[in-house]
Design an enzyme around this catalytic site. Structure first.
Site, short mmCIF file in Angstrom:
data_model
loop_
_atom_site.label_atom_id
_atom_site.label_comp_id
_atom_site.label_asym_id
_atom_site.label_seq_id
_atom_site.Cartn_x
_atom_site.Cartn_y
_atom_site.Cartn_z
CB CYS A 38 2.35 19.07 -20.86
SG CYS A 38 2.41 17.98 -22.29
CG ASP A 442 3.06 54.52 3.82
OD1 ASP A 442 4.08 54.95 3.25
OD2 ASP A 442 1.91 54.64 3.35
#
Length: 492
Positions: A38, A442
Protein backbone atom coordinates in the site's frame (compact mmCIF):
# COMPACT_ATOMS: atom_id res chain seq x y z
CA UNK A 1 13.08 13.35 4.36
CA UNK A 2 16.14 11.54 3.18
CA UNK A 3 17.49 8.80 0.99
CA UNK A 4 16.67 5.32 2.34
CA UNK A 5 13.66 6.37 4.37
CA UNK A 6 12.20 2.86 4.05
CA UNK A 7 14.92 1.66 6.45
CA UNK A 8 13.64 3.95 9.24
CA UNK A 9 10.96 1.56 10.51
CA UNK A 10 9.74 3.75 13.36
CA UNK A 11 9.24 6.76 11.12
CA UNK A 12 7.49 4.69 8.44
CA UNK A 13 5.11 3.17 11.01
CA UNK A 14 4.19 6.67 12.27
CA UNK A 15 3.49 7.83 8.70
CA UNK A 16 1.26 4.80 8.03
CA UNK A 17 -0.64 5.12 11.32
CA UNK A 18 -1.33 8.81 10.63
CA UNK A 19 -2.17 8.09 6.94
CA UNK A 20 0.20 10.90 5.95
CA UNK A 21 -0.12 11.51 2.20
CA UNK A 22 3.10 13.52 2.16
CA UNK A 23 5.02 10.24 2.25
CA UNK A 24 3.21 8.65 -0.72
CA UNK A 25 5.87 7.64 -3.23
CA UNK A 26 8.71 7.91 -0.69
CA UNK A 27 8.19 4.31 0.44
CA UNK A 28 5.65 1.48 0.21
CA UNK A 29 4.15 -0.59 3.02
CA UNK A 30 3.99 -4.34 2.47
CA UNK A 31 1.67 -6.27 4.78
CA UNK A 32 3.06 -9.71 5.66
CA UNK A 33 -0.31 -11.25 6.57
CA UNK A 34 -2.23 -10.24 3.43
CA UNK A 35 0.72 -10.11 0.95
CA UNK A 36 -0.57 -6.70 -0.22
CA UNK A 37 1.42 -3.48 -0.55
CA UNK A 38 0.00 0.00 0.00
CA UNK A 39 0.87 3.67 -0.05
CA UNK A 40 1.32 5.26 3.42
CA UNK A 41 -2.01 7.12 3.17
CA UNK A 42 -4.06 3.96 2.50
CA UNK A 43 -7.57 4.53 3.98
CA UNK A 44 -7.92 1.02 5.47
CA UNK A 45 -7.21 0.32 9.15
CA UNK A 46 -3.40 0.22 9.51
CA UNK A 47 -1.96 -3.25 10.14
CA UNK A 48 -0.06 -4.05 13.30
CA UNK A 49 3.52 -2.75 13.20
CA UNK A 50 4.94 -6.26 13.44
CA UNK A 51 3.06 -7.15 10.23
CA UNK A 52 4.52 -4.26 8.23
CA UNK A 53 7.69 -4.22 6.19
CA UNK A 54 8.80 -1.35 3.99
CA UNK A 55 10.22 -1.09 0.48
CA UNK A 56 11.65 1.81 -1.52
CA UNK A 57 9.73 1.04 -4.74
CA UNK A 58 6.62 -0.67 -6.06
CA UNK A 59 8.90 -2.88 -8.17
CA UNK A 60 10.65 -4.15 -5.03
CA UNK A 61 7.27 -5.00 -3.48
CA UNK A 62 6.25 -6.89 -6.60
CA UNK A 63 9.55 -8.77 -6.73
CA UNK A 64 9.03 -9.85 -3.11
CA UNK A 65 5.64 -11.34 -4.04
CA UNK A 66 3.30 -8.58 -2.81
CA UNK A 67 0.28 -7.36 -4.80
CA UNK A 68 -1.03 -3.83 -5.16
CA UNK A 69 -3.83 -2.73 -2.80
CA UNK A 70 -7.16 -2.30 -4.59
CA UNK A 71 -8.21 0.51 -2.24
CA UNK A 72 -5.29 2.94 -2.25
CA UNK A 73 -3.81 1.97 -5.66
CA UNK A 74 -0.14 2.50 -4.78
CA UNK A 75 0.76 2.40 -8.47
CA UNK A 76 -0.88 5.84 -8.83
CA UNK A 77 1.22 7.53 -6.11
CA UNK A 78 3.27 10.57 -7.10
CA UNK A 79 6.82 9.54 -7.94
CA UNK A 80 9.57 9.79 -5.37
CA UNK A 81 10.87 13.37 -5.17
CA UNK A 82 14.40 12.01 -4.89
CA UNK A 83 14.83 11.30 -8.60
CA UNK A 84 14.22 14.96 -9.48
CA UNK A 85 16.39 16.46 -6.74
CA UNK A 86 19.47 14.30 -7.14
CA UNK A 87 22.09 14.16 -9.89
CA UNK A 88 23.74 10.83 -9.10
CA UNK A 89 23.68 7.65 -11.21
CA UNK A 90 20.57 6.12 -9.59
CA UNK A 91 18.52 9.30 -9.98
CA UNK A 92 19.56 9.74 -13.61
CA UNK A 93 18.77 6.07 -14.31
CA UNK A 94 15.32 6.43 -12.73
CA UNK A 95 14.54 9.46 -14.88
CA UNK A 96 15.52 7.50 -17.99
CA UNK A 97 13.45 4.46 -16.96
CA UNK A 98 10.42 6.73 -16.44
CA UNK A 99 11.07 8.12 -19.93
CA UNK A 100 10.76 4.60 -21.38
CA UNK A 101 14.42 4.02 -22.26
CA UNK A 102 14.53 0.40 -21.05
CA UNK A 103 11.44 -0.52 -23.09
CA UNK A 104 12.86 1.09 -26.24
CA UNK A 105 16.60 0.37 -25.92
CA UNK A 106 16.93 -2.31 -23.25
CA UNK A 107 19.28 -2.25 -20.27
CA UNK A 108 22.34 -1.95 -22.57
CA UNK A 109 20.80 1.22 -24.04
CA UNK A 110 20.22 2.59 -20.54
CA UNK A 111 23.83 1.86 -19.62
CA UNK A 112 25.17 3.45 -22.82
CA UNK A 113 23.29 6.67 -22.15
CA UNK A 114 24.66 6.86 -18.62
CA UNK A 115 28.23 5.84 -19.50
CA UNK A 116 28.35 2.94 -17.04
CA UNK A 117 28.34 -0.85 -17.40
CA UNK A 118 25.06 -2.74 -17.11
CA UNK A 119 26.47 -4.53 -14.05
CA UNK A 120 27.20 -1.23 -12.25
CA UNK A 121 23.72 0.11 -12.95
CA UNK A 122 21.96 -3.08 -11.91
CA UNK A 123 24.02 -3.28 -8.72
CA UNK A 124 23.30 0.33 -7.69
CA UNK A 125 19.58 0.17 -8.49
CA UNK A 126 19.23 -3.11 -6.63
CA UNK A 127 21.05 -1.73 -3.59
CA UNK A 128 18.93 1.41 -3.35
CA UNK A 129 15.55 0.37 -4.79
CA UNK A 130 15.44 -3.34 -4.20
CA UNK A 131 14.87 -3.95 -7.91
CA UNK A 132 16.91 -3.84 -11.11
CA UNK A 133 16.10 -1.87 -14.27
CA UNK A 134 14.05 -4.67 -15.86
CA UNK A 135 11.84 -5.02 -12.76
CA UNK A 136 11.40 -1.25 -12.52
CA UNK A 137 10.43 -1.09 -16.19
CA UNK A 138 8.03 -4.04 -15.69
CA UNK A 139 6.28 -2.16 -12.86
CA UNK A 140 5.88 0.84 -15.15
CA UNK A 141 4.47 -1.35 -17.94
CA UNK A 142 1.91 -2.75 -15.51
CA UNK A 143 0.83 0.76 -14.54
CA UNK A 144 0.53 1.77 -18.21
CA UNK A 145 -1.52 -1.34 -18.93
CA UNK A 146 -3.89 -0.52 -16.08
CA UNK A 147 -4.38 3.02 -17.36
CA UNK A 148 -5.22 1.76 -20.85
CA UNK A 149 -7.54 -0.94 -19.53
CA UNK A 150 -9.46 1.55 -17.41
CA UNK A 151 -9.53 4.57 -19.73
CA UNK A 152 -10.00 3.06 -23.20
CA UNK A 153 -12.16 0.52 -24.96
CA UNK A 154 -9.18 -0.92 -26.83
CA UNK A 155 -8.93 -4.69 -27.26
CA UNK A 156 -6.60 -6.30 -24.73
CA UNK A 157 -4.13 -7.36 -27.43
CA UNK A 158 -3.63 -3.74 -28.51
CA UNK A 159 -3.23 -2.67 -24.89
CA UNK A 160 -0.61 -5.35 -24.26
CA UNK A 161 1.67 -4.15 -27.07
CA UNK A 162 0.98 -0.45 -26.44
CA UNK A 163 2.07 -0.91 -22.82
CA UNK A 164 5.34 -2.48 -23.96
CA UNK A 165 4.68 -6.20 -23.37
CA UNK A 166 6.22 -8.66 -25.80
CA UNK A 167 3.30 -11.10 -25.67
CA UNK A 168 -0.32 -11.39 -24.55
CA UNK A 169 0.65 -14.10 -22.10
CA UNK A 170 3.27 -11.91 -20.38
CA UNK A 171 0.71 -9.07 -20.24
CA UNK A 172 -1.93 -11.32 -18.62
CA UNK A 173 0.52 -12.83 -16.14
CA UNK A 174 1.98 -9.47 -15.11
CA UNK A 175 -1.41 -7.81 -14.58
CA UNK A 176 -2.53 -10.77 -12.43
CA UNK A 177 0.73 -10.77 -10.45
CA UNK A 178 0.67 -7.04 -9.74
CA UNK A 179 -3.04 -6.34 -9.25
CA UNK A 180 -4.44 -9.76 -8.28
CA UNK A 181 -7.02 -9.30 -11.04
CA UNK A 182 -7.13 -10.35 -14.67
CA UNK A 183 -7.20 -7.60 -17.32
CA UNK A 184 -10.91 -8.29 -17.91
CA UNK A 185 -11.66 -8.07 -14.18
CA UNK A 186 -9.82 -4.74 -14.00
CA UNK A 187 -11.92 -3.41 -16.86
CA UNK A 188 -15.14 -4.62 -15.24
CA UNK A 189 -14.28 -2.62 -12.10
CA UNK A 190 -14.31 0.58 -14.13
CA UNK A 191 -17.11 2.98 -13.03
CA UNK A 192 -20.20 2.54 -15.20
CA UNK A 193 -20.33 6.33 -15.58
CA UNK A 194 -16.88 6.50 -17.19
CA UNK A 195 -17.00 8.37 -20.51
CA UNK A 196 -14.60 6.95 -23.10
CA UNK A 197 -13.73 9.16 -26.06
CA UNK A 198 -12.16 7.21 -28.93
CA UNK A 199 -8.57 8.28 -29.49
CA UNK A 200 -8.43 10.32 -26.27
CA UNK A 201 -7.11 9.23 -22.86
CA UNK A 202 -8.43 10.98 -19.76
CA UNK A 203 -6.16 10.68 -16.72
CA UNK A 204 -5.60 12.14 -13.26
CA UNK A 205 -2.03 13.20 -12.49
CA UNK A 206 -1.51 13.13 -8.70
CA UNK A 207 0.77 15.46 -6.75
CA UNK A 208 1.81 16.19 -3.18
CA UNK A 209 -0.10 19.09 -1.67
CA UNK A 210 0.10 22.00 -1.59
CA UNK A 211 0.40 22.98 -5.24
CA UNK A 212 0.07 26.61 -6.28
CA UNK A 213 -0.95 26.64 -9.95
CA UNK A 214 -0.58 30.40 -10.47
CA UNK A 215 3.07 30.72 -11.50
CA UNK A 216 3.19 27.18 -12.90
CA UNK A 217 0.42 27.53 -15.48
CA UNK A 218 0.86 31.31 -15.64
CA UNK A 219 4.45 30.91 -16.82
CA UNK A 220 3.60 28.24 -19.39
CA UNK A 221 0.65 30.27 -20.75
CA UNK A 222 2.45 33.64 -20.81
CA UNK A 223 5.41 32.22 -22.74
CA UNK A 224 3.35 29.89 -24.98
CA UNK A 225 4.54 29.68 -28.58
CA UNK A 226 1.57 30.10 -30.97
CA UNK A 227 0.85 26.89 -32.86
CA UNK A 228 2.71 24.73 -30.33
CA UNK A 229 1.04 25.85 -27.08
CA UNK A 230 -2.14 27.62 -26.02
CA UNK A 231 -4.32 28.39 -23.02
CA UNK A 232 -7.90 27.39 -23.81
CA UNK A 233 -10.95 27.03 -21.56
CA UNK A 234 -8.95 26.80 -18.34
CA UNK A 235 -6.38 24.35 -19.70
CA UNK A 236 -2.81 24.55 -20.93
CA UNK A 237 -2.54 22.65 -24.20
CA UNK A 238 0.50 21.77 -26.28
CA UNK A 239 1.85 19.43 -28.92
CA UNK A 240 4.35 16.72 -27.98
CA UNK A 241 7.20 15.22 -30.01
CA UNK A 242 7.46 11.60 -28.80
CA UNK A 243 9.64 8.56 -29.61
CA UNK A 244 7.05 6.76 -31.75
CA UNK A 245 4.94 9.67 -32.98
CA UNK A 246 3.34 12.83 -31.69
CA UNK A 247 0.62 13.84 -29.27
CA UNK A 248 -1.52 16.68 -27.96
CA UNK A 249 -2.02 17.15 -24.23
CA UNK A 250 -4.50 19.26 -22.29
CA UNK A 251 -3.67 19.93 -18.62
CA UNK A 252 -6.14 21.52 -16.19
CA UNK A 253 -5.31 22.30 -12.54
CA UNK A 254 -7.73 20.86 -9.97
CA UNK A 255 -7.66 21.02 -6.18
CA UNK A 256 -6.23 17.50 -5.70
CA UNK A 257 -4.90 16.50 -9.13
CA UNK A 258 -4.11 17.72 -12.63
CA UNK A 259 -6.71 16.65 -15.16
CA UNK A 260 -4.91 15.33 -18.23
CA UNK A 261 -6.36 14.60 -21.67
CA UNK A 262 -3.99 12.97 -24.14
CA UNK A 263 -4.34 12.26 -27.83
CA UNK A 264 -1.50 10.11 -29.18
CA UNK A 265 -0.65 8.99 -32.71
CA UNK A 266 0.94 5.86 -31.19
CA UNK A 267 -0.18 4.49 -27.82
CA UNK A 268 3.28 3.12 -27.09
CA UNK A 269 4.14 6.73 -26.22
CA UNK A 270 1.71 6.85 -23.27
CA UNK A 271 4.20 6.31 -20.40
CA UNK A 272 6.67 8.76 -21.95
CA UNK A 273 3.98 11.41 -22.46
CA UNK A 274 2.83 11.08 -18.83
CA UNK A 275 6.40 11.19 -17.52
CA UNK A 276 7.20 14.33 -19.52
CA UNK A 277 4.01 16.12 -18.47
CA UNK A 278 4.73 15.31 -14.82
CA UNK A 279 8.26 16.68 -15.20
CA UNK A 280 7.02 19.83 -16.94
CA UNK A 281 4.61 20.53 -14.05
CA UNK A 282 7.12 19.39 -11.38
CA UNK A 283 4.46 17.11 -9.90
CA UNK A 284 6.86 14.81 -8.05
CA UNK A 285 8.27 17.63 -5.93
CA UNK A 286 8.08 17.58 -2.13
CA UNK A 287 6.64 21.07 -1.47
CA UNK A 288 6.68 20.69 2.32
CA UNK A 289 10.44 20.05 2.37
CA UNK A 290 11.07 22.91 -0.07
CA UNK A 291 8.88 25.44 1.73
CA UNK A 292 10.15 24.49 5.19
CA UNK A 293 13.71 25.20 4.07
CA UNK A 294 12.86 28.52 2.41
CA UNK A 295 10.82 29.65 5.44
CA UNK A 296 13.99 29.67 7.52
CA UNK A 297 14.89 32.94 5.74
CA UNK A 298 12.84 35.77 7.31
CA UNK A 299 12.70 37.57 3.94
CA UNK A 300 11.26 34.56 2.06
CA UNK A 301 8.99 33.30 4.87
CA UNK A 302 6.12 35.79 4.18
CA UNK A 303 6.25 34.98 0.45
CA UNK A 304 6.05 31.24 1.14
CA UNK A 305 3.26 31.64 3.72
CA UNK A 306 1.23 33.80 1.32
CA UNK A 307 1.20 31.21 -1.50
CA UNK A 308 2.91 27.92 -0.56
CA UNK A 309 3.54 25.06 -2.94
CA UNK A 310 5.05 26.86 -5.89
CA UNK A 311 6.55 24.55 -8.50
CA UNK A 312 9.25 25.17 -11.09
CA UNK A 313 7.67 25.30 -14.57
CA UNK A 314 9.79 23.01 -16.72
CA UNK A 315 9.54 21.55 -20.23
CA UNK A 316 8.58 18.43 -22.17
CA UNK A 317 11.54 18.83 -24.55
CA UNK A 318 14.98 19.89 -23.34
CA UNK A 319 16.36 20.77 -26.79
CA UNK A 320 13.28 22.88 -27.56
CA UNK A 321 13.70 24.81 -24.34
CA UNK A 322 17.38 25.50 -25.02
CA UNK A 323 16.52 26.94 -28.42
CA UNK A 324 13.80 29.10 -26.87
CA UNK A 325 16.19 30.28 -24.15
CA UNK A 326 18.54 31.62 -26.84
CA UNK A 327 15.63 33.29 -28.63
CA UNK A 328 14.72 34.94 -25.33
CA UNK A 329 18.15 36.44 -24.67
CA UNK A 330 17.87 40.18 -23.96
CA UNK A 331 14.36 40.51 -25.41
CA UNK A 332 10.86 40.66 -23.93
CA UNK A 333 8.62 37.64 -23.42
CA UNK A 334 6.44 38.82 -26.33
CA UNK A 335 9.43 39.21 -28.65
CA UNK A 336 10.72 35.74 -27.75
CA UNK A 337 7.31 34.26 -28.57
CA UNK A 338 7.30 36.06 -31.93
CA UNK A 339 10.75 34.72 -32.86
CA UNK A 340 9.73 31.19 -31.86
CA UNK A 341 6.41 31.39 -33.73
CA UNK A 342 8.24 32.30 -36.95
CA UNK A 343 10.47 29.24 -36.59
CA UNK A 344 7.44 27.04 -35.92
CA UNK A 345 5.58 28.27 -38.99
CA UNK A 346 8.61 27.87 -41.26
CA UNK A 347 10.18 24.68 -39.90
CA UNK A 348 7.74 22.90 -37.57
CA UNK A 349 5.95 19.69 -38.49
CA UNK A 350 2.20 20.22 -39.05
CA UNK A 351 -0.27 18.38 -36.80
CA UNK A 352 -4.04 18.21 -36.79
CA UNK A 353 -5.86 19.56 -33.73
CA UNK A 354 -9.65 19.22 -34.00
CA UNK A 355 -10.14 20.90 -30.60
CA UNK A 356 -8.24 24.13 -30.89
CA UNK A 357 -5.47 26.20 -32.37
CA UNK A 358 -2.44 23.89 -32.20
CA UNK A 359 -0.87 23.51 -35.62
CA UNK A 360 2.73 22.26 -35.34
CA UNK A 361 5.36 20.38 -33.40
CA UNK A 362 8.24 22.63 -32.39
CA UNK A 363 11.02 22.24 -35.00
CA UNK A 364 13.60 19.54 -34.32
CA UNK A 365 17.28 20.49 -33.95
CA UNK A 366 17.93 18.70 -37.25
CA UNK A 367 15.46 20.89 -39.16
CA UNK A 368 16.77 24.06 -37.48
CA UNK A 369 20.38 23.13 -38.27
CA UNK A 370 19.46 23.00 -41.96
CA UNK A 371 17.92 26.48 -42.16
CA UNK A 372 19.58 29.48 -43.79
CA UNK A 373 20.99 31.65 -40.97
CA UNK A 374 20.36 34.79 -43.05
CA UNK A 375 16.62 34.25 -42.57
CA UNK A 376 16.93 34.76 -38.79
CA UNK A 377 15.80 38.23 -37.71
CA UNK A 378 18.33 38.66 -34.92
CA UNK A 379 21.74 40.27 -34.34
CA UNK A 380 24.77 38.48 -35.80
CA UNK A 381 26.14 37.47 -32.39
CA UNK A 382 22.88 35.83 -31.36
CA UNK A 383 22.59 34.23 -34.80
CA UNK A 384 25.98 32.59 -34.17
CA UNK A 385 24.80 31.44 -30.73
CA UNK A 386 21.65 29.96 -32.26
CA UNK A 387 23.34 28.16 -35.17
CA UNK A 388 26.11 26.75 -32.95
CA UNK A 389 23.58 25.41 -30.45
CA UNK A 390 21.28 23.73 -33.00
CA UNK A 391 24.27 22.27 -34.90
CA UNK A 392 25.63 20.65 -31.72
CA UNK A 393 22.19 19.38 -30.71
CA UNK A 394 21.61 17.96 -34.19
CA UNK A 395 24.93 16.12 -34.49
CA UNK A 396 24.92 14.86 -30.89
CA UNK A 397 27.96 16.87 -29.76
CA UNK A 398 25.67 18.37 -27.11
CA UNK A 399 22.94 16.23 -25.58
CA UNK A 400 20.25 17.60 -23.29
CA UNK A 401 18.05 14.99 -21.65
CA UNK A 402 16.57 13.74 -18.41
CA UNK A 403 19.80 11.86 -17.73
CA UNK A 404 22.09 14.88 -18.18
CA UNK A 405 24.61 15.55 -15.46
CA UNK A 406 23.65 19.06 -14.32
CA UNK A 407 27.11 20.41 -13.48
CA UNK A 408 28.83 18.91 -16.51
CA UNK A 409 26.12 20.09 -18.92
CA UNK A 410 26.17 23.60 -17.46
CA UNK A 411 29.95 23.74 -18.08
CA UNK A 412 29.46 22.61 -21.68
CA UNK A 413 26.74 25.19 -22.26
CA UNK A 414 28.96 27.99 -20.91
CA UNK A 415 31.60 27.00 -23.46
CA UNK A 416 29.23 27.83 -26.35
CA UNK A 417 29.50 31.29 -27.94
CA UNK A 418 26.96 33.72 -26.53
CA UNK A 419 26.12 31.53 -23.52
CA UNK A 420 26.43 33.40 -20.24
CA UNK A 421 25.39 32.33 -16.74
CA UNK A 422 21.73 33.38 -17.20
CA UNK A 423 21.19 31.21 -20.30
CA UNK A 424 23.03 28.22 -18.86
CA UNK A 425 21.25 28.46 -15.52
CA UNK A 426 17.74 28.93 -16.93
CA UNK A 427 18.31 25.80 -19.05
CA UNK A 428 19.62 23.96 -15.97
CA UNK A 429 16.56 25.03 -13.99
CA UNK A 430 13.74 24.60 -16.49
CA UNK A 431 15.05 22.01 -18.97
CA UNK A 432 17.43 19.80 -16.99
CA UNK A 433 15.44 20.05 -13.74
CA UNK A 434 18.23 21.16 -11.38
CA UNK A 435 16.31 22.23 -8.22
CA UNK A 436 19.25 24.35 -7.06
CA UNK A 437 19.80 26.39 -10.23
CA UNK A 438 19.87 30.10 -9.49
CA UNK A 439 19.56 33.26 -11.63
CA UNK A 440 21.26 36.12 -9.74
CA UNK A 441 21.65 38.22 -12.92
CA UNK A 442 17.98 37.90 -13.96
CA UNK A 443 16.27 41.29 -14.15
CA UNK A 444 13.17 40.07 -12.30
CA UNK A 445 15.27 38.56 -9.52
CA UNK A 446 17.32 41.74 -9.12
CA UNK A 447 14.15 43.85 -8.94
CA UNK A 448 12.69 41.52 -6.31
CA UNK A 449 15.92 41.60 -4.33
CA UNK A 450 15.92 45.40 -4.31
CA UNK A 451 12.27 45.54 -3.25
CA UNK A 452 12.80 43.02 -0.43
CA UNK A 453 16.06 44.49 0.84
CA UNK A 454 18.20 41.58 -0.30
CA UNK A 455 21.71 42.18 -1.73
CA UNK A 456 21.42 43.51 -5.25
CA UNK A 457 24.76 42.51 -6.81
CA UNK A 458 24.90 38.97 -8.28
CA UNK A 459 27.86 37.92 -6.09
CA UNK A 460 26.31 39.18 -2.85
CA UNK A 461 22.89 37.75 -3.70
CA UNK A 462 24.44 34.37 -4.52
CA UNK A 463 26.20 34.39 -1.15
CA UNK A 464 22.94 35.17 0.64
CA UNK A 465 21.12 32.47 -1.34
CA UNK A 466 23.44 29.78 0.05
CA UNK A 467 20.92 29.42 2.90
CA UNK A 468 18.24 28.43 0.38
CA UNK A 469 20.16 25.43 -0.98
CA UNK A 470 19.33 22.89 -2.33
CA UNK A 471 16.11 24.63 -3.40
CA UNK A 472 17.28 27.88 -5.01
CA UNK A 473 15.22 27.21 -8.18
CA UNK A 474 12.10 27.33 -5.99
CA UNK A 475 13.31 30.51 -4.30
CA UNK A 476 13.47 32.00 -7.82
CA UNK A 477 9.74 31.27 -8.24
CA UNK A 478 8.88 33.04 -4.98
CA UNK A 479 11.06 36.04 -5.89
CA UNK A 480 9.59 36.27 -9.40
CA UNK A 481 6.11 36.20 -7.85
CA UNK A 482 6.66 39.62 -6.23
CA UNK A 483 6.24 41.17 -9.69
CA UNK A 484 3.02 41.86 -11.61
CA UNK A 485 4.28 40.07 -14.75
CA UNK A 486 1.69 37.75 -16.42
CA UNK A 487 3.90 34.71 -15.74
CA UNK A 488 2.79 34.91 -12.09
CA UNK A 489 -0.96 34.67 -12.65
CA UNK A 490 -3.28 31.87 -13.68
CA UNK A 491 -4.90 33.03 -16.94
CA UNK A 492 -8.64 33.74 -16.83
Amino acid sequence: MQNGMHTDTERCVRAVQSKDARFDGWFFTAVLTTRIYCRPSCPVVPPKPENMTFYPSAAACQQAGFRACKRCRPDTSPGSPEWNQRADLVARAMRLIADGTVDREGVPGLAARLGYSTRQIERQLLAELGAGPLALARAQRAQTARLLIETTALPMAEIAFAAGFSSIRTFNDTVRDVFALSPSELRNRRPKTAVLTPGTLTLRLPFRAPLNPDNLFGHLAATAVPGVEEWRAGAYRRTLRLPYGHGIVSLTPRSDHIACRLTLSDLRDLPVAISRCRRMLDLDADPVAVDDQLRTDPVLAPLVDKAPGRRVPRTVDEAEFAVRAVLGQQVSTAAARTHAARLVTAHGEPVDDPEGGLTHLFPSPESLAALNPETLAMPNTRRTTFTTLVAQLADGTLHLGVESDWAETRTRLLALPGFGPWTADVIAMRALGDPDAFLPTDLGIRRAAQELGLPSTPAALTARAAAWRPWRAYAVQYLWATDSHPINFLPV
